[in-house]
Design a protein around this motif. Structure first.
Motif, PDB file in Angstrom:
ATOM      1  N   UNK A  63      -5.543 -10.201  17.077  1.00  0.00           N
ATOM      2  CA  UNK A  63      -5.008 -11.143  16.076  1.00  0.00           C
ATOM      3  C   UNK A  63      -4.074 -10.459  15.073  1.00  0.00           C
ATOM      4  N   UNK A  64      -4.362  -9.186  14.736  1.00  0.00           N
ATOM      5  CA  UNK A  64      -3.521  -8.495  13.766  1.00  0.00           C
ATOM      6  C   UNK A  64      -2.124  -8.231  14.333  1.00  0.00           C
ATOM      7  N   UNK A  65      -2.072  -7.802  15.586  1.00  0.00           N
ATOM      8  CA  UNK A  65      -0.775  -7.575  16.218  1.00  0.00           C
ATOM      9  C   UNK A  65      -0.032  -8.901  16.382  1.00  0.00           C
ATOM     10  N   UNK A  66      -0.787  -9.949  16.711  1.00  0.00           N
ATOM     11  CA  UNK A  66      -0.158 -11.271  16.843  1.00  0.00           C
ATOM     12  C   UNK A  66       0.468 -11.691  15.527  1.00  0.00           C
ATOM     13  N   UNK A  67      -0.201 -11.428  14.409  1.00  0.00           N
ATOM     14  CA  UNK A  67       0.333 -11.792  13.091  1.00  0.00           C
ATOM     15  C   UNK A  67       1.594 -10.990  12.780  1.00  0.00           C
ATOM     16  N   UNK A  68       1.559  -9.699  13.118  1.00  0.00           N
ATOM     17  CA  UNK A  68       2.729  -8.853  12.863  1.00  0.00           C
ATOM     18  C   UNK A  68       3.914  -9.298  13.722  1.00  0.00           C
ATOM     19  N   UNK A  82       0.851  -1.192   0.000  1.00  0.00           N
ATOM     20  CA  UNK A  82       0.000   0.000   0.000  1.00  0.00           C
ATOM     21  C   UNK A  82       0.889   1.245   0.000  1.00  0.00           C
ATOM     22  N   UNK A  83       0.337   2.419  -0.348  1.00  0.00           N
ATOM     23  CA  UNK A  83       1.150   3.649  -0.265  1.00  0.00           C
ATOM     24  C   UNK A  83       1.722   3.875   1.130  1.00  0.00           C
ATOM     25  N   UNK A  84       0.965   3.539   2.164  1.00  0.00           N
ATOM     26  CA  UNK A  84       1.452   3.724   3.531  1.00  0.00           C
ATOM     27  C   UNK A  84       2.642   2.806   3.812  1.00  0.00           C
ATOM     28  N   UNK A  85       2.557   1.545   3.374  1.00  0.00           N
ATOM     29  CA  UNK A  85       3.673   0.608   3.592  1.00  0.00           C
ATOM     30  C   UNK A  85       4.915   1.045   2.802  1.00  0.00           C
ATOM     31  N   UNK A  86       4.696   1.581   1.610  1.00  0.00           N
ATOM     32  CA  UNK A  86       5.826   2.044   0.800  1.00  0.00           C
ATOM     33  C   UNK A  86       6.488   3.248   1.449  1.00  0.00           C
ATOM     34  N   UNK A  87       5.690   4.176   1.935  1.00  0.00           N
ATOM     35  CA  UNK A  87       6.228   5.357   2.603  1.00  0.00           C
ATOM     36  C   UNK A  87       7.001   4.959   3.869  1.00  0.00           C
ATOM     37  N   UNK A 118      -0.753  -8.641   3.868  1.00  0.00           N
ATOM     38  CA  UNK A 118      -1.741  -7.875   4.640  1.00  0.00           C
ATOM     39  C   UNK A 118      -1.085  -6.560   5.052  1.00  0.00           C
ATOM     40  N   UNK A 119      -1.831  -5.701   5.748  1.00  0.00           N
ATOM     41  CA  UNK A 119      -1.251  -4.445   6.213  1.00  0.00           C
ATOM     42  C   UNK A 119      -1.533  -4.226   7.688  1.00  0.00           C
ATOM     43  N   UNK A 120      -0.474  -3.903   8.432  1.00  0.00           N
ATOM     44  CA  UNK A 120      -0.652  -3.395   9.789  1.00  0.00           C
ATOM     45  C   UNK A 120      -0.889  -1.903   9.626  1.00  0.00           C
ATOM     46  N   UNK A 121      -2.096  -1.389   9.918  1.00  0.00           N
ATOM     47  CA  UNK A 121      -2.413   0.020   9.634  1.00  0.00           C
ATOM     48  C   UNK A 121      -1.424   0.983  10.300  1.00  0.00           C
TER      49      UNK A 121
END
Length: 357
Positions: free
Chosen positions: A324-329, A179-184, A237-240
């Motif tokens: 669950x999202x933090x656990x995945x990260x 995503x643009x956020x992940x790229x930045x 996936x993306x961690x926001x």
């Protein structure tokens, strides 16, 4: 007939030596590969050979098409084992396009480091003027905006140099799967890396020996962080950003990055001293500060790693229980650290341990 001659030569060699300090690298008596005794790490299984082969094939084709390095460097490419590295570091990465994007970034980061920063690798790098080259490298990642005339000149300049070309196209291909956020996020982490390169070069130029905490600060920037900040994108996936920016997430990210960077110091210890006996790494800095031998300093560096690793595991386990999202990260960070250790411990083309055990 050759044996007596060899004995005569070694007897002659032992009777004299060049003036100057002893060769520390030679006295280390390089040992085999394998895991460092006493190092805290998680064992992982072997990399999927089909994925490794396919990622390597794509990376070689990409590097050849962009003319990133001369044919004479091909042995170093195969010896580095880029495909095996990214498959080990991203075991949950099922998409070959995403794994290849991680491999392109890893390859580009190594080309920039080798050609711009590491003088002892003989590829034109020099500490003098490094800031000017690194600001252009950052520009290959962070597009220039000006008049059409200057933008055209910039675009031409970015394609005129192998390291700049590798950065530019690696980031472009990563942006296609992130995503643009992940790229930045990655662009900012690479700026941090460049700041760490500059600090290391400045200390080397002035022959400054940092305190241990100062060295660890530098290594938090001159660090594997750009490789770990992509774990969510490579796993699909993306961690926001709002969650990624939270201090507790930043802390476990930094702890994981710092632990795995110290692993690099430990495994590359003999290689670095062989090419440059003054090369800064954690055991050398501990030895200088505590006025102890390199063996004692090396074992102290293992302890420092283990404490940082234990803090990462403890704090990431607490955070992982919150969602669950933090656990995945957190699992992605842990997978990267474990896979990176396996790559270091088994890459005998690059690394050998000192004979300290």
């Amino acid at each position: 007939m050759s044996e007596p001659a060899e004995n005569a030569m070694s007897t002659t060699a032992s009777t004299w030596a060049l003036p100057g300090p002893p060769n520390l690298a030679r006295s280390l008596q390089s040992r085999r590969g394998g895991a460092i005794p006493g190092l805290h790490y998680r064992q992982v299984g072997p990399a999927d050979p089909e994925k490794v082969t396919e990622v390597d094939r794509r990376l070689e084709e990409w590097a050849r098409r962009l003319d990133l390095f001369p044919p004479a460097w091909s042995g170093d490419f195969s010896g580095f084992q880029f495909g095996r590295a990214v498959v080990l570091q991203h075991p949950a990465g099922a998409d070959l396009d995403r794994l290849t994007a991680a491999g392109k970034l890893l390859l580009a980061e190594n080309i920039v480091d080798s050609c711009y920063c590491e003088e002892d690798e003989g590829r034109g790098a020099t500490r003098s003027g490094l800031g000017g080259r690194l600001i252009m490298a950052q520009s290959a990642l962070d597009p220039f905006h000006a008049t059409p005339e200057f933008q055209e000149e910039w675009a031409h300049g970015m394609q005129a140099d192998g390291p700049l070309r590798s950065y530019h196209w690696a980031l472009k291909d990563y942006a296609a799967v992130a995503t643009p956020s992940q790229t930045d996020r990655l662009v900012h982490d690479l700026a941090r890396l460049h700041m760490g390169y500059l600090a290391e070069a400045a200390w080397s130029e002035t022959r400054y020996v940092p305190r241990v905490w100062e060295y660890l600060v530098m290594r938090q920037f001159n660090n594997f962080r750009p490789c770990l900040s992509i774990v969510d994108a490579i796993d699909g996936y993306e961690l926001p950003e709002a969650l990624y920016a939270r201090p507790e997430i930043q802390r476990i990210t930094a702890l994981a990055c710092n632990a795995t960077t110290i692993v690099n110091d430990l495994y590359s210890f003999t290689k670095e001293l062989a090419s440059d006996p003054t090369h800064l790494n954690l055991p050398q800095v501990v030895a200088a500060n505590e006025r102890c031998g390199l063996k004692a300093a090396y074992l102290k560096a293992v302890e420092i790693h283990n404490q940082i690793m234990a803090a990462f595991e403890e704090e990431s386990a607490v955070l992982a229980a919150t969602s669950p999202l933090v656990e995945r990260y957190a699992r992605g960070l842990d997978d990267w650290v474990a896979g990176n250790h396996e790559w270091h411990a088994t890459n005998t083309h690059r690394y050998h341990l000192p004979n300290y055990w």
